[in-house]
Design a protein around this motif. Structure first.
Motif, PDB file in Angstrom:
ATOM      1  N   ASN A  27      -5.660  11.706  -3.193  1.00  0.00           N
ATOM      2  CA  ASN A  27      -5.476  10.537  -2.330  1.00  0.00           C
ATOM      3  C   ASN A  27      -5.810   9.228  -3.043  1.00  0.00           C
ATOM      4  O   ASN A  27      -5.190   8.204  -2.758  1.00  0.00           O
ATOM      5  CB  ASN A  27      -6.280  10.667  -1.038  1.00  0.00           C
ATOM      6  CG  ASN A  27      -7.769  10.711  -1.280  1.00  0.00           C
ATOM      7  OD1 ASN A  27      -8.255  11.556  -2.028  1.00  0.00           O
ATOM      8  ND2 ASN A  27      -8.500   9.832  -0.648  1.00  0.00           N
ATOM      9  N   GLU A  28      -6.740   9.253  -3.988  1.00  0.00           N
ATOM     10  CA  GLU A  28      -7.010   8.036  -4.753  1.00  0.00           C
ATOM     11  C   GLU A  28      -5.796   7.662  -5.594  1.00  0.00           C
ATOM     12  O   GLU A  28      -5.428   6.495  -5.680  1.00  0.00           O
ATOM     13  CB  GLU A  28      -8.227   8.205  -5.683  1.00  0.00           C
ATOM     14  CG  GLU A  28      -9.555   8.254  -4.984  1.00  0.00           C
ATOM     15  CD  GLU A  28     -10.073   9.663  -4.803  1.00  0.00           C
ATOM     16  OE1 GLU A  28     -11.256   9.891  -5.073  1.00  0.00           O
ATOM     17  OE2 GLU A  28      -9.304  10.540  -4.404  1.00  0.00           O
ATOM     18  N   VAL A  29      -5.174   8.661  -6.188  1.00  0.00           N
ATOM     19  CA  VAL A  29      -3.960   8.415  -6.963  1.00  0.00           C
ATOM     20  C   VAL A  29      -2.857   7.911  -6.028  1.00  0.00           C
ATOM     21  O   VAL A  29      -2.141   6.951  -6.353  1.00  0.00           O
ATOM     22  CB  VAL A  29      -3.526   9.687  -7.729  1.00  0.00           C
ATOM     23  CG1 VAL A  29      -2.183   9.484  -8.406  1.00  0.00           C
ATOM     24  CG2 VAL A  29      -4.590  10.075  -8.750  1.00  0.00           C
ATOM     25  N   GLY A  30      -2.748   8.527  -4.870  1.00  0.00           N
ATOM     26  CA  GLY A  30      -1.769   8.072  -3.885  1.00  0.00           C
ATOM     27  C   GLY A  30      -1.986   6.623  -3.491  1.00  0.00           C
ATOM     28  O   GLY A  30      -1.037   5.833  -3.397  1.00  0.00           O
ATOM     29  N   GLU A  31      -3.249   6.260  -3.258  1.00  0.00           N
ATOM     30  CA  GLU A  31      -3.566   4.868  -2.901  1.00  0.00           C
ATOM     31  C   GLU A  31      -3.237   3.914  -4.045  1.00  0.00           C
ATOM     32  O   GLU A  31      -2.771   2.803  -3.820  1.00  0.00           O
ATOM     33  CB  GLU A  31      -5.024   4.721  -2.487  1.00  0.00           C
ATOM     34  CG  GLU A  31      -5.352   5.261  -1.118  1.00  0.00           C
ATOM     35  CD  GLU A  31      -4.687   4.515   0.028  1.00  0.00           C
ATOM     36  OE1 GLU A  31      -4.128   3.412  -0.168  1.00  0.00           O
ATOM     37  OE2 GLU A  31      -4.716   5.049   1.143  1.00  0.00           O
ATOM     38  N   GLY A  44       1.044  12.163   1.966  1.00  0.00           N
ATOM     39  CA  GLY A  44       1.100  13.492   1.359  1.00  0.00           C
ATOM     40  C   GLY A  44      -0.063  13.729   0.410  1.00  0.00           C
ATOM     41  O   GLY A  44      -0.604  14.838   0.342  1.00  0.00           O
ATOM     42  N   SER A  45      -0.454  12.679  -0.309  1.00  0.00           N
ATOM     43  CA  SER A  45      -1.603  12.815  -1.208  1.00  0.00           C
ATOM     44  C   SER A  45      -2.891  13.065  -0.422  1.00  0.00           C
ATOM     45  O   SER A  45      -3.777  13.789  -0.875  1.00  0.00           O
ATOM     46  CB  SER A  45      -1.736  11.580  -2.110  1.00  0.00           C
ATOM     47  OG  SER A  45      -2.188  10.448  -1.392  1.00  0.00           O
ATOM     48  N   VAL A  94     -12.410  12.011  -0.017  1.00  0.00           N
ATOM     49  CA  VAL A  94     -11.236  11.509   0.687  1.00  0.00           C
ATOM     50  C   VAL A  94     -11.479  10.133   1.301  1.00  0.00           C
ATOM     51  O   VAL A  94     -10.825   9.157   0.923  1.00  0.00           O
ATOM     52  CB  VAL A  94     -10.765  12.507   1.784  1.00  0.00           C
ATOM     53  CG1 VAL A  94      -9.554  11.978   2.515  1.00  0.00           C
ATOM     54  CG2 VAL A  94     -10.468  13.875   1.172  1.00  0.00           C
ATOM     55  N   ILE A  95     -12.399  10.035   2.229  1.00  0.00           N
ATOM     56  CA  ILE A  95     -12.528   8.824   3.044  1.00  0.00           C
ATOM     57  C   ILE A  95     -12.988   7.613   2.235  1.00  0.00           C
ATOM     58  O   ILE A  95     -12.299   6.589   2.180  1.00  0.00           O
ATOM     59  CB  ILE A  95     -13.465   9.077   4.247  1.00  0.00           C
ATOM     60  CG1 ILE A  95     -12.863  10.167   5.147  1.00  0.00           C
ATOM     61  CG2 ILE A  95     -13.718   7.791   5.024  1.00  0.00           C
ATOM     62  CD1 ILE A  95     -13.814  10.731   6.170  1.00  0.00           C
ATOM     63  N   ILE A  96     -14.153   7.703   1.622  1.00  0.00           N
ATOM     64  CA  ILE A  96     -14.724   6.534   0.930  1.00  0.00           C
ATOM     65  C   ILE A  96     -13.902   6.144  -0.306  1.00  0.00           C
ATOM     66  O   ILE A  96     -13.552   4.971  -0.458  1.00  0.00           O
ATOM     67  CB  ILE A  96     -16.218   6.746   0.603  1.00  0.00           C
ATOM     68  CG1 ILE A  96     -17.006   6.896   1.912  1.00  0.00           C
ATOM     69  CG2 ILE A  96     -16.758   5.594  -0.243  1.00  0.00           C
ATOM     70  CD1 ILE A  96     -18.457   7.324   1.724  1.00  0.00           C
TER      71      ILE A  96
END
Length: 164
Positions: A27-31, A44-45, A94-96
């Protein structure tokens, strides 16, 4: 040395000692790529990272079940292992970090717009590069902060339950 090889006396945790742990960073890469890709890929990430978190929590629950056999309090210990792992991973993986990279990228894109005359594609790629390069620097502080948070709150509840 290959991290997937077992060392004498050390059990390899596939969720923490192998390449699988990098799924938690999806998700960091997605962001970081949010400015360049459809938002569905970013979500999706998050699905990949959440699947990783869930799999790790289930794995820790299974390991706790095996470790406690038929001992009294087994269900409680398994539940604590699952909840602790899931909450820690959800916050620290994930969240932070997702929020942090999102804000770093949004701030970077805004500042680049205000301070440069670069074309939008250059600003977006620069923002992505800034986001990706930020990831290694935020991991340890976030992990330590989540440890402190859980040690100061949820884990106190677990420990009180063990004293009784």
């Amino acid at each position: 040395m290959d991290t997937t090889e077992e060392q004498p006396g050390k059990t390899v945790d596939i969720y923490r000692d192998t390449w699988v742990r990098f799924l938690g960073y999806a998700n960091e890469v997605g962001e970081a790529f949010r400015a360049l890709v459809p938002v569905s890929l970013v979500w999706g990430s998050y699905a990949v990272a959440t699947a990783y978190v869930t799999a790790d929590a289930v794995d820790k629950g299974k390991k706790a079940a095996v470790a406690h056999g038929d001992n009294p309090g087994k269900r409680t210990r398994v539940a604590v292992a699952v909840v602790d792992t899931f909450v820690w991973q959800a916050l620290a993986s994930v969240i932070i970090p997702g929020f942090t990279i999102n804000r770093v990228c949004a701030g970077s894109l805004y500042l680049l717009k205000r301070t440069t005359k670069w074309p939008l594609p250059v600003r977006k790629w620069t923002t992505t590069a800034i986001g990706l390069s930020t990831i290694p620097f935020i991991i340890t502080p976030i992990d330590r902060s989540v440890d402190f948070l859980l040690d100061s709150s949820l884990r106190k509840v677990y420990n009180e339950g063990e004293d009784k």
